[in-house]
Every structure is written in structure tokens, then in C-alpha cells.
Design a protein around this motif. Structure first.
Motif, short mmCIF file in Angstrom:
data_model
loop_
_atom_site.label_atom_id
_atom_site.label_comp_id
_atom_site.label_asym_id
_atom_site.label_seq_id
_atom_site.Cartn_x
_atom_site.Cartn_y
_atom_site.Cartn_z
N ASP A 78 -0.56 9.28 -1.71
CA ASP A 78 -1.28 10.46 -2.22
C ASP A 78 -0.53 11.73 -2.44
OD1 ASP A 78 -0.89 12.60 0.05
OD2 ASP A 78 -2.29 11.39 1.02
N PRO A 79 -0.81 12.69 -3.29
CA PRO A 79 0.37 13.72 -3.43
C PRO A 79 1.23 14.22 -2.28
CG PRO A 79 -1.94 14.31 -4.26
CD PRO A 79 -2.33 13.06 -3.43
N ASP A 80 0.82 14.02 -1.37
CA ASP A 80 1.29 14.61 -0.15
C ASP A 80 2.07 13.62 0.71
OD1 ASP A 80 0.98 17.11 -1.26
OD2 ASP A 80 -0.73 17.59 -0.10
N THR A 81 1.71 12.26 0.68
CA THR A 81 2.27 11.54 1.52
C THR A 81 2.93 10.35 0.96
OG1 THR A 81 0.24 12.23 2.84
CG2 THR A 81 1.43 10.22 3.68
N ILE A 82 4.08 10.06 1.60
CA ILE A 82 4.68 8.57 1.26
C ILE A 82 4.38 7.58 2.32
CG2 ILE A 82 6.87 7.57 0.77
CD1 ILE A 82 7.73 9.96 -0.80
N LEU A 83 4.02 6.45 1.96
CA LEU A 83 3.95 5.66 3.36
C LEU A 83 5.37 4.90 3.30
CD1 LEU A 83 2.43 4.22 5.33
CD2 LEU A 83 1.75 2.49 3.85
N TYR A 84 6.03 5.15 4.67
CA TYR A 84 7.08 4.38 4.91
C TYR A 84 7.35 3.07 5.77
CZ TYR A 84 12.37 3.91 6.05
OH TYR A 84 13.37 3.13 6.14
N GLN A 85 7.45 2.09 5.13
CA GLN A 85 7.74 0.86 6.18
C GLN A 85 8.73 0.26 6.00
OE1 GLN A 85 4.51 -0.63 3.07
NE2 GLN A 85 3.08 -0.76 4.63
N PHE A 86 9.15 -0.39 7.25
CA PHE A 86 10.68 -0.91 7.07
C PHE A 86 10.56 -2.09 8.24
CE2 PHE A 86 11.58 0.02 11.42
CZ PHE A 86 10.73 1.16 11.71
N THR A 87 11.43 -3.22 7.83
CA THR A 87 11.60 -4.38 8.84
C THR A 87 13.20 -4.43 8.80
OG1 THR A 87 9.88 -5.48 7.61
CG2 THR A 87 11.37 -6.89 8.71
N VAL A 88 13.56 -4.83 10.06
CA VAL A 88 14.74 -5.01 10.71
C VAL A 88 14.86 -6.31 11.15
CG1 VAL A 88 16.51 -3.94 12.33
CG2 VAL A 88 14.78 -2.27 11.38
N GLU A 89 16.02 -6.89 10.76
CA GLU A 89 16.20 -8.32 11.50
C GLU A 89 17.65 -8.37 11.48
OE1 GLU A 89 15.94 -10.50 7.03
OE2 GLU A 89 15.38 -11.31 9.00
N ASP A 90 17.94 -9.19 12.75
CA ASP A 90 19.35 -9.72 12.97
C ASP A 90 19.36 -10.61 13.93
OD1 ASP A 90 21.71 -10.28 13.72
OD2 ASP A 90 22.57 -8.04 14.14
N THR B 189 -3.88 8.68 -8.92
CA THR B 189 -3.01 7.38 -9.32
C THR B 189 -1.52 8.11 -9.07
OG1 THR B 189 -3.37 8.68 -11.48
CG2 THR B 189 -4.34 6.28 -11.21
N ALA B 190 -0.67 7.27 -8.96
CA ALA B 190 0.79 7.88 -8.42
C ALA B 190 1.39 8.53 -9.81
CB ALA B 190 1.71 6.74 -8.04
N PRO B 191 2.04 9.70 -9.79
CA PRO B 191 2.58 10.34 -10.87
C PRO B 191 3.92 9.63 -11.37
CG PRO B 191 3.06 11.40 -8.87
CD PRO B 191 2.16 10.56 -8.64
N ARG B 192 4.35 9.61 -12.63
CA ARG B 192 5.38 8.98 -13.08
C ARG B 192 6.45 9.84 -13.41
NH1 ARG B 192 5.43 3.17 -13.07
NH2 ARG B 192 3.42 3.03 -12.34
N THR B 193 7.86 9.57 -13.26
CA THR B 193 9.01 10.57 -13.83
C THR B 193 8.96 10.17 -15.48
OG1 THR B 193 10.54 8.79 -13.53
CG2 THR B 193 10.30 10.10 -11.84
N PRO B 194 9.51 11.37 -16.03
CA PRO B 194 9.53 11.14 -17.48
C PRO B 194 9.82 9.86 -17.89
CG PRO B 194 10.52 13.30 -16.76
CD PRO B 194 10.24 12.37 -15.69
N ASP B 195 10.95 9.28 -17.31
CA ASP B 195 11.30 7.80 -17.77
C ASP B 195 10.38 6.84 -16.92
OD1 ASP B 195 12.19 7.94 -15.25
OD2 ASP B 195 14.37 7.44 -15.83
N GLY B 196 9.24 7.11 -16.76
CA GLY B 196 8.24 5.95 -16.48
C GLY B 196 8.37 5.46 -14.99
N GLN B 197 9.27 5.84 -13.87
CA GLN B 197 9.24 5.61 -12.92
C GLN B 197 8.21 6.22 -12.02
OE1 GLN B 197 11.30 3.09 -12.34
NE2 GLN B 197 12.71 3.38 -13.92
N PRO B 198 7.90 5.37 -10.71
CA PRO B 198 6.85 6.02 -9.91
C PRO B 198 7.69 7.05 -9.46
CG PRO B 198 6.81 3.84 -9.51
CD PRO B 198 7.81 3.90 -10.61
#
Lengths: 329, 337, 136, 266
Positions: free
Chosen positions: B272-284, B38-47
Motif C-alpha cells: 500500500d502507499p505506506d508499506t513495503i512487505l519485506y520477505q527474505f530466505t537465508v540458507e547455508d 495499484t502499485a505506482p510505477r516509475t516513469p520508465d515503468g518499474q514498480p
């Protein structure tokens, strides 16, 4: 007297107005009112035009006060239009080429003139500014020499008041100046007293907690003022002057102590002591009564309207130089 | 990560075990079954996305022509690719840059001598054949007016690229690097970033050129239309464990030349502890005929960001402009004779 | 030709492509591919700046006079991560630089290959700092 | 004994409540979720220290055409005791720097400002505070630094923004900054340092919207003893206060590279 006299001709000297505080015996004992904070209430609008000359006329020697008769006689002679050496009408004296002030509402007959039976504003046996020390005389002579023949080269060579940087009437210590627009307003807020001169909206915000002066590396035309209450009197200590704002040739070491008090409802008594070891061999003091006047203080913006006058002065010099060159050819 | 000597370093880099699942790279061998994480949380509760990461990868932005239609490599192809990459590094380390002497390509320092070869730092391996997702895996064609704009722009620039500093790339001028985006794309080296989270904000700082994107997570409105910023105006909000960042207010010079109305949405999810999945969408709509999206893993790395003060010692720009002036004088002298 | 997009595409290199060529700026515009050179000399200092670090070295000219050359190299940041520090390339170290001279004819060059006189290639050829700056 | 204690306590209370002139009574800031004083926010100094740390009068600006807009405002000293204890040779260099500040001041070239100057530049900066790292991002030139709140680490080399290790001392964030290169200045009046500079900053909340910022500056190659500056930092309380992009590099290119521009062909 470096003040720049500006009232045109005296036409109605005879119709000198009834000077309210003139020679009357002080009313029943009056105590200065208090502001809500409990500090003495010096607030109000004052005018410091007065008939007493700064320095005691030679003929009076050590005489510091007129007797009542002498004073009354003097007043009569002034009313008949002859202004003896004993009186200094300052702004009321006939003037060099300047527009006729009365056209612009400066009617001396309406000016409120505070008066006192002193023979000079400067107090003490001599009643005169002490002689200038040789080093000061030399300092001032050098400065004048440097400017000699260059008076119209550029703006830097013109006097501070013509450049709207420091008007004669806003200089401190405050000396009586032209009747026109030389009202002084005093406003008191918690911990501060503000002195506002109408002339060029010159404002001094004076803290009254007796704090230390700002760093000596800060030099200011009007110096750094710090005040404190001494009974019903506001005492203001000022240092940090520059030698550009020279008061009668003084330099950076000028130290000024001013005292403001209200002896009666209509009068603000302004006393000052100046010392500058590099200019005079001893301190000297003066006392100037100011009369309560009707406000309000209007805006008196100098620089904003100064362009034409100033350009005209400098352009005039350029035109003259061109003319001389042509002649020389 | 204590490294004894060059040999050890090279070995460590080579020995990257075959990664069982796509999109993950981990230094140590992973047991086949991933325990529920499970994704850890910062002290103020944010992922908690905090840490020092890299998006260094070999995956190209656009799919190569010969792989059209093929969105993923097979495990075997991925393993072969990894082996090939490390052989390339070894060859480079042994014999220097594999570029043809006397050609413009050869006029460059050897990345591997400075530890800047992409294979000398953590690589975020993944089985995609391109960062851009979808059947095409390429950036959609330009709209006609965008193509016209670009053509005019290039015509005007042709032959003037070294006239003055303003003609050179924003990167060469140390103003901003295109890969910072958004979208956040890999750089050739130092492709590292740090995420720090404080009350109500997520900061993504990219090492090159110490650009800190300070993203409020209260979903506030964007800046006024006329306020343009090199990295746009980013506003974020949390959707479950995903940070969604909406960015507008770009200039038409970065990150996409000639695009006048770019809108980018990014999604960061810690998988997971060592990976952030980065996704993006570009439009113009005024630039590309349709929106395009991409995805790449950002992997945790050891160490930290170091200061990349670019402008302060940008001798390269001076030398380049100087070189152009000297070349012009020589050309003029030759022509004069 | 300022299309950063195309440049970026080339930069990322294909899985199969040889080597990422994109650099912070066009080196071929700063250095002259028609002026290859080899310099042998001793390190004066390693200027650890970005976007590129610069090795200042003293090279004996044909007339025996020592001339200072500046050799443009890579960002030092990743070397820091590998445990190197500014002092990892000590002044006085003897090195050999193969590269190209600056177009403006000054004593500047890009070092395509920088090795020690015994052939070890720079930085990574250096013995890693055993104790100091060690990363746990 | 009881009576004595009451008097002492009462005395203490009286003393405790009477603020020494200028110092607010000790303020306890709201906490972050991990229990530390919460420094998150956008802050800015509001003085003319960036012009000159010492007391200075108003003065003509460097460019006549800019008139009053770029004249030099007056300012009270932020240096405690108003004296920067330069060694003799260094004092001469400072005067020379001050005389040629427009040519020499790194801020004119949009170079990274170093610490503590980054704090009192006339632009806001934002503190993003997490447990392990406190990031300070400055609007000026996109300068940024991350303060390591874990075990202190050592810098591999000098840098413009230096190397920051931080720790908490009660209500105060203490930041130890070393390894700053010698090319930054303290202000526009030529006050400088060497690479031996060692700076210790103290950020202490003094009210909901102000911090006390005190810095001890030490550099045995330039100063005869350590000296201190101090000033309040004010929170930017506008509803949507935020840092905007102020990458000033492009505004210096004409200054730095203009002479290298291709002359228009005759």
C-alpha cells in the motif's frame, strides 16, 4: 662539452668510409614530400654524428665556412689519422677506459657521418657559447662544491646519465653524441610529431597546433615542447625545464627554439637557438646536419640493466672507505 | 509534520490508532474498507518502491520461548503490546533509563533523550510474534561442523576482544552493521532506509553506515566466487510488482559469523502507499540444518536520511582500547606489588 | 565473544522486554560502572558527530578551576528529523550529567541522564525550534 | 530582408558548426522517461586531480619502499587559470598541509571525501537518477549522497558529504552544495577550505560516454574570490561495469589504532 664520449680507440681512421653527402653539390632542386595529412614529411631515421666541432677553434676567428680547398685539405689530414683541432671526432676520439666499442658492432667505419663546411656547429661571428653570467657561474660552482668529495656518497650524487635518468644523447638541444645508438627516429601522426632517440627510448611527443605551454608549476627534465609548421620547417618551442637537467649550466628559465627541415633527401637540418637570461647574456644558435641512416631503432633500456654497474660504483666507494679506515687505525 | 512541543510530540507518538489489518501502520485512521490500490510505477515503468522508509519494529527476530508455536498475536494482544510500549517510553522519558545503577547495562546514554528510543519514531507494527516465520519462528540449529567452527572461533577470541581493533565487532569498527545484511533487519535506532530507482537499478541505502546497495535489475550473473564483499553481491529482477534480490559472495564475518556459504533471497513488494512487505530466505547448508525465512513490514516515514559518518569520529573505539590498556597496566601494578 | 547474531537477538527486545540494550559498541568496556559521577557545568559545544554525539562541557573542579569534560551521547540524526539543529543546544546552557567515567581515567564520561538545572531532560526537554528548521 | 536573414543564418550555421578549440558542439543527451538528460551510469574522472588540482610535476612518493608504484604522477591543472586564490594566511596553511600531507590528508584515513573531491577520486561512482532524487554512490569508502531535486531544503548541521540541492538548467544538472564540514580537503596537496565552503557543481553531457564537470568553489574565509575547476568524466563502458565494495576503514586501523594494541605479554 658535457657529452660523454664513448667510442674506444680509432683503429681504422684511415678507412673512413665515403661520406655520402660530403661536399657534393646539392642534387637538382628537391622538394620535401608530404604526409597524407599534407604536412612536410620529415619522417625517417637519422644519425647526428658529425666532424664539425660545436665551438669554432680559436685560430679561425670569425671564419664561419671553409672554402672548398680548405675543407678538402682538412679531410685529407683527418684521413691520414691526425685529428687537428678543427675537427671533433667526438665519439671517434681516443677514449678513457671503456670496453672496445668495435667488439659490440660500433664500427665507426660504417657510421654515417653528415658533414658541412661550417667551421663550428654554433653559427654567427663568434661561433662560441657566450660567456656564462657571474650568477650562473656562481650557481653552478655552488652545486659542484656541494657535491665535491661526495661524488660517491649515494645515488643522488651521481650524474643523471649514470642513473639512467637523462642520458647525454637524449638531452635537448640535441648535440652530436657517441656514434653508438644515437639514432633519432621521426614519426608524424595527425597533429603530432614524435622524436624518438634510441638511447634510453627517449621520446618527445610534440603537438603541432601551437597550443600554450603547460602550467609553469610543471617542471620537466625535457621541458614542455609545443610545435607548429612554418612552411616546410617544423618549429618547436620548449620551456618548463628544471635546473637539474642543466644544459651547459643553464637553469629553469632556459628557453629553446628548435627548427627541423630537410634541405635534401639525405639530410635533416637541425637548427636551435637557446636563451637563458640567468645563464648567458645573449641567445646563441647552432646548426647540425643529420644524415639519413638505416634503421631500425632498437630498444635501449638503461635503468633495467643498470643495477650491477651502479651497485658496483657505489659499493666500490664503500670498500675504499673501509680500506682507508683500516689504514687510518 | 509540524511538532509544537514535547507534549505534542509525546501525544502524537502515543496516539497510534489500533491498526485493523496485520502488517500495516498508518498515521491517520483508516476507513475499514481499503479501496483497490495499484502499485505506482516509475516513469520508465518499474514498480515504484521509492521513498524514505523505516523497518523500526518491536518484533524480535526469533520467537520468545514462551510463545513457541504461536505465530501471530490477536488484535487485542497487539493493542495491549502497543499500549505497553508507549507506557514504557513515558516511564523512560519521566524517570530515565530503567537500568540498575552500578551494572554494565546502566553504563549507557538514555536513548529517549536523543529521540532514539524505538517508540519515538515511526514503528512498523505487525501481529507476528517474530520476524522469522513458520511454526518454530527461530533460527534452525547449527550443523555440527558449524557449531565446531563457532566454538573454536569463540575460544580463540575469548579474553582478547579488546586486544586490538581487529578483535572488536565490525559495528564498533564502523566497517559495517550486521542489520544491513542482507537480510535487512531493524537496528536499535536510525533504522531507516531510502530507495531510489534509476534506469536498470534499484538502490537501497541504509542510514547506518551510509551503505548503498546498488542492485542491477537485469538479473546479470554474480561476481566471481573469490570476490567477497561485506554486503555480498546482490543481483535483482522484477517478478510482477515484486523486486526479487539474490545475494551471494559474503565473507564469513558478516552478517553471520562463521557462515561460509550464505545465500539470501529477498522480496520487496509494495502492498500500500505506506508499506513495503519485506520477505527474505537465508540458507547455508554448511551452517544451518535448513533454510529459514522471515518477513516484516517496512513503513513510509517523514523526513529523510541524514549522514551517519561513523568512522570519522569513532572516539568510542579509541577510548575502549585505551581503557583496556589502562586496566592492564593497573592489573600489572597490583600484581607486581 | 563476537557472535553478532545473538547480540542482535537481544537487541530487538521482546514485545514484552524492557528496553533494547544493544548499542553500537560495548559501553561497559569504554566506561567504568564502578566510577559513577555527577557533573554540573555549562555547555561549551555540542559536537554533532556519529556514531555518537559528544557534549563538551566546562565543569568547575573542587579547586574552582574549570575542567573540560566530554560526555558521550546518541546519534543526532533522529533529532534532526524532529526539527532540532546543531544550535539547539546553545553554548553556555547549564546542565547536570549523571553517568560513568571513562575506564582510561580521562575527562570523558557517558551521560546516563543529562538534564537542565531545572530538571527538564535534555533535547526533548528543549523548546522545539518554533520557526527555524520547521518541517512542513 | 530575406537575403540578409539567409546570410545571417548561413553565418550562424557556419559558426555553429565550427567548434571553438576544445569544445564539442552542444550535445543533446538521450532522455530519461521523465524527459530529463539521462545521467544514469558509472562514471570516473581520468586525471591526477586527486593528487593536486594544480599542474604538478612527477615527484617522489611518501614511502620509499613502494618505489614507482606510489610515486606521485605528473598532472595538468584542472583549475581554470591555474591559480587558487588563497588569502595570505590560508596560503601559508596550504603549504604546511602539503608538506605534511601523509599525516594530515583525510583521504589517508579513509574519511569521507566531501564535494567535489568525491568526483575525481581515482575510483568510479554511480549516478542513479530518479525524478525527485539523484543518488550518487561512490566506490571509495561507500560514500554516498542524495541530491534533492525538489524544493531546496536546509541542512540541520555540517556533514562530511555536505547538503545537496539540485535543479536542471537545460542540459546541465546544477547541484548546490553547502554545509560541508571543514575537515575535508580538495586533494592530496593540502588544498583546503573552511566550513563556509559553498560549491556549485555542473554536470553537462558532452557525448554519449562523457560529461563535462565544472565546479565553482567559494569560501570567503579561505579564498579572496570564487574559482573554478573543470574536467571531463568518462563513462565506464566495460560490459559488466559496476561499483565494488571498497570500505577502506579496515586498511587504516593499524595507522589509527595500532599504538593502542595490547603489547604481546613479555
Amino acid at each position: 662539452m658535457t657529452t660523454h664520449r664513448s667510442l674506444a680507440s680509432i683503429t681504422a681512421i684511415g678507412a673512413m668510409i665515403a661520406v655520402t653527402a660530403w661536399g657534393q653539390a646539392p642534387a637538382k632542386s628537391w622538394t620535401v614530400p608530404r604526409t597524407p595529412d599534407g604536412t612536410p614529411d620529415l619522417q625517417g631515421v637519422y644519425a647526428n654524428a658529425t666532424l664539425t666541432p660545436l665551438e669554432r677553434p680559436k685560430g679561425l676567428g670569425a671564419k664561419e665556412f671553409y672554402t672548398d680547398q680548405e675543407f678538402a685539405a682538412l679531410m685529407k689530414r683527418i684521413q691520414q689519422g691526425s685529428v687537428p683541432e678543427e675537427a671533433d671526432l667526438g665519439n671517434a676520439a681516443p677514449q678513457d677506459v671503456r670496453y672496445d666499442l668495435s667488439l659490440y658492432g660500433f664500427d665507426v667505419t660504417k657510421a654515417t657521418l653528415a658533414s658541412s663546411k661550417r667551421t663550428s656547429l654554433i653559427v654567427g661571428p663568434e661561433g662560441r657559447v657566450p660567456p656564462m653570467l657571474p650568477e650562473a657561474r656562481q650557481r653552478n660552482a655552488e652545486r659542484a662544491a656541494k657535491n665535491k668529495g661526495h661524488e660517491f656518497d649515494s645515488y643522488e650524487n651521481r650524474p643523471l646519465q649514470e642513473r639512467c635518468i637523462l642520458m647525454a644523447q637524449e638531452r635537448i638541444p640535441m648535440l652530436p653524441g657517441a656514434a653508438d645508438n644515437n639514432l633519432l627516429q621521426i614519426v608524424e601522426g595527425t597533429g603530432y610529431v614524435v622524436l624518438l632517440h634510441e638511447m634510453d627510448h627517449s621520446t618527445r611527443v610534440i603537438p603541432t597546433d601551437g597550443r600554450p605551454h603547460v602550467s609553469q608549476s610543471i617542471r620537466e627534465y625535457q621541458g614542455d615542447s609545443v610545435g607548429h609548421w612554418d612552411g616546410n620547417t617544423l618549429v618547436v618551442d620548449t620551456t618548463n625545464f628544471t635546473d637539474l637537467s642543466a644544459f651547459r649550466g643553464s637553469g629553469e628559465k632556459l628557453h629553446l627554439v628548435e627548427r627541423f627541415s630537410r634541405p635534401d633527401e639525405k639530410t635533416l637540418l637541425y637548427q636551435f637557438t637557446v636563451e637563458d637570461p640567468a645563464t648567458w647574456d645573449k641567445p646563441w644558435s647552432a646548426e647540425i646536419p643529420m644524415a639519413k641512416a638505416k634503421g631500425p631503432v632498437y630498444e635501449w633500456a638503461c635503468h633495467e640493466g643498470n643495477l650491477d654497474e651502479f651497485v658496483t660504483i657505489l659499493r666500490g666507494a664503500r670498500v675504499e672507505e673501509e680500506a682507508e679506515k683500516k689504514v687510518a687505525k | 509534520m509540524r511538532v509544537a512541543s514535547l507534549a505534542a510530540l509525546a501525544a502524537w507518538v502515543l496516539f497510534v490508532p489500533v491498526v485493523p489489518a496485520a502488517g500495516q501502520a498508518a498515521p491517520a485512521a483508516k476507513s475499514a474498507v481499503k479501496k483497490a490500490w495499484t502499485a505506482p510505477r516509475t516513469p520508465d515503468g518499474q514498480p515504484d518502491l521509492q521513498g524514505v522508509w523505516t523497518n523500526n519494529t518491536v518484533t524480535p527476530l526469533e520467537r520468545p520461548k514462551d510463545l513457541a508455536g504461536k505465530e501471530f498475536y490477536t488484535d487485542a494482544e497487539l493493542a495491549a503490546g502497543m499500549k505497553k510500549e508507549h507506557e514504557r517510553l513515558d516511564l523512560n522519558v519521566e524517570e530515565g533509563r530503567p537500568t540498575e545503577p552500578g551494572t554494565a547495562d546502566d553504563v549507557h546514554y538514555d536513548f529517549s533523550e536523543y529521540g532514539l528510543d524505538r517508540a519515538q519514531t515511526k514503528l512498523a507494527w505487525n501481529k507476528r510474534t517474530s520476524i522469522i516465520v513458520g511454526p518454530d519462528g527461530t533460527i534452525p540449529p547449527l550443523t555440527p561442523e558449524a557449531a565446531k567452527r563457532r566454538a573454536e572461533h569463540r575460544a580463540k577470541a575469548r579474553g582478547h576482544q579488546f586486544d586490538g581493533p581487529e578483535n572488536m565487532s565490525l559495528s564498533a569498527r564502523c566497517i559495517v552493521r550486521a542489520n544491513v545484511g542482507p537480510p535487512l533487519l531493524p537496528a536499535a535506532y536510525n533504522s531507516n532506509l531510502q530507495i531510489v530507482q534509476g534506469a536498470g537499478y534499484v538502490v537501497i541505502e541504509t542510514e547506518m553506515i551510509h551503505d548503498a546497495r546498488i542492485i542491477p535489475t537485469d538479473g546479470r550473473p554474480h561476481l566471481a566466487k573469490n570476490v567477497k564483499q561485506w554486503m555480498g553481491d546482490s543481483v535483482g529482477h522484477w517478478e510482477g510488482n515484486t523486486l526479487v534480490i539474490d545475494t551471494t559472495n559474503f565473507t564469513d564475518l558478516n552478517p553471520f559469523d562463521d557462515a561460509q556459504n550464505v545465500h539470501v533471497v529477498e522480496r520487496l513488494t509494495r502492498v500500500d502507499p505506506d508499506t513495503i512487505l519485506y520477505q527474505f530466505t537465508v540458507e547455508d547448508p554448511g551452517m544451518w540444518t535448513k533454510p529459514w525465512s522471515g518477513e516484516l513490514p517496512i513503513t513510509k516515514m517523514q523526513g529523510q536520511l541524514y549522514e551517519y559518518a561513523c568512522h570519522e569520529a569513532n572516539y568510542g573505539l579509541v577510548n575502549t582500547l585505551n581503557g583496556a590498556r589502562v586496566a592492564e597496566q593497573e592489573a600489572a601494578k597490583k600484581a607486581g606489588k | 565473544m563476537r557472535t553478532r547474531l545473538l547480540v542482535m537477538v537481544a537487541a530487538l527486545g521482546l514485545l514484552t522486554a524492557a528496553v533494547p540494550v544493544w548499542a553500537h559498541h560495548a559501553f561497559a568496556a569504554e566506561f567504568d560502572q564502578k566510577k559513577p559521577l555527577t557533573l554540573k557545568g555549562s555547555v561549551i559545544k555540542w559536537e554533532v558527530t556519529n556514531p555518537h554525539s559528544w557534549i563538551h562541557m566546562s565543569v568547575k573542579g573542587d579547586d574552582g578551576q574549570a575542567v573540560t569534560w566530554m560526555i558521550e551521547g546518541g546519534s543526532p540524526n533522529n533529532l534532526y528529523r524532529l526539527g532540532f539543529t546543531r544550535d539547539s543546544l546553545p553554548p553556555g546552557a547549564e546542565i547536570v550529567v549523571e553517568g560513568y567515567q571513562a575506564k582510561d581515567g580521562s575527562n570523558r564520561a557517558v551521560g546516563k541522564n543529562v538534564t537542565f538545572t531545572d530538571g527538564r531532560r535534555l533535547f526533548l526537554g528543549l523548546q522545539m525550534p518554533g520557526t527555524d528548521g520547521e518541517k512542513k | 530582408m530575406y537575403k540578409l536573414r539567409k546570410i545571417v543564418v548561413a553565418g550562424f550555421l557556419v559558426l555553429g558548426t565550427v567548434p571553438a578549440w576544445g569544445q564539442a558542439p552542444a550535445y543533446r543527451a538521450p532522455r530519461t522517461a521523465d524527459g530529463k538528460p539521462n545521467l544514469n551510469g558509472i562514471w570516473q574522472a581520468n586525471n591526477s586531480a586527486d593528487w593536486n588540482l594544480q599542474g604538478h610535476s612527477a615527484a617522489q612518493g611518501p614511502v620509499y619502499a613502494l618505489g614507482a608504484v606510489f610515486s606521485i604522477p605528473p598532472g595538468l591543472s584542472v583549475v581554470e587559470g591555474d591559480e587558487i586564490p588563497y588569502l595570505p594566511a590560508a596560503a601559508a596553511k596550504q603549504k604546511e598541509n602539503h608538506a605534511n600531507w601523509v599525516k594530515l590528508d583525510p583521504e589517508v584515513k579513509c574519511y569521507l571525501p566531501g564535494v567535489p573531491r568525491a568526483t575525481y577520486l581515482p575510483y568510479p561512482f554511480q549516478i542513479v537518477q530518479s525524478r525527485e532524487n539523484i543518488m550518487m554512490a561512490y566506490e571509495y569508502a561507500g560514500a554516498v549522497r542524495t541530491i534533492n531535486m525538489g524544493a531546496p531544503t536546509k541542512a540541520p548541521a555540517d556533514s562530511w558529504m555536505g547538503w545537496s540541492n539540485g535543479h536542471w538548467d537545460g542540459e546541465t544538472l546544477v547541484v548546490d552544495v553547502t554545509s560541508q564540514n571543514e575537515d575535508t580537503w580538495f586533494d592530496r596537496a593540502g588544498n583546503f577550505h573552511s566550513e563556509a565552503l559553498h560549491v556549485v557543481e555542473r554536470y553537462t553531457p558532452r557525448s554519449a560516454d562523457t560529461l563535462n564537470y565544472e565546479v565553482t568553489i567559494e569560501d570567503p574565509k579561505v579564498f579572496s574570490r570564487p574559482w573554478k575547476i573543470s574536467m571531463p568524466l568518462y563513462r565506464r563502458v566495460e560490459k559488466d561495469a559496476r561499483l565494488l565494495e571498497y570500505k577502506c576503514v579496515e586498511f587504516t586501523e593499524e595507522l589509527l589504532y595500532g599504538t593502542l594494541r595490547k603489547k604481546a605479554s613479555k
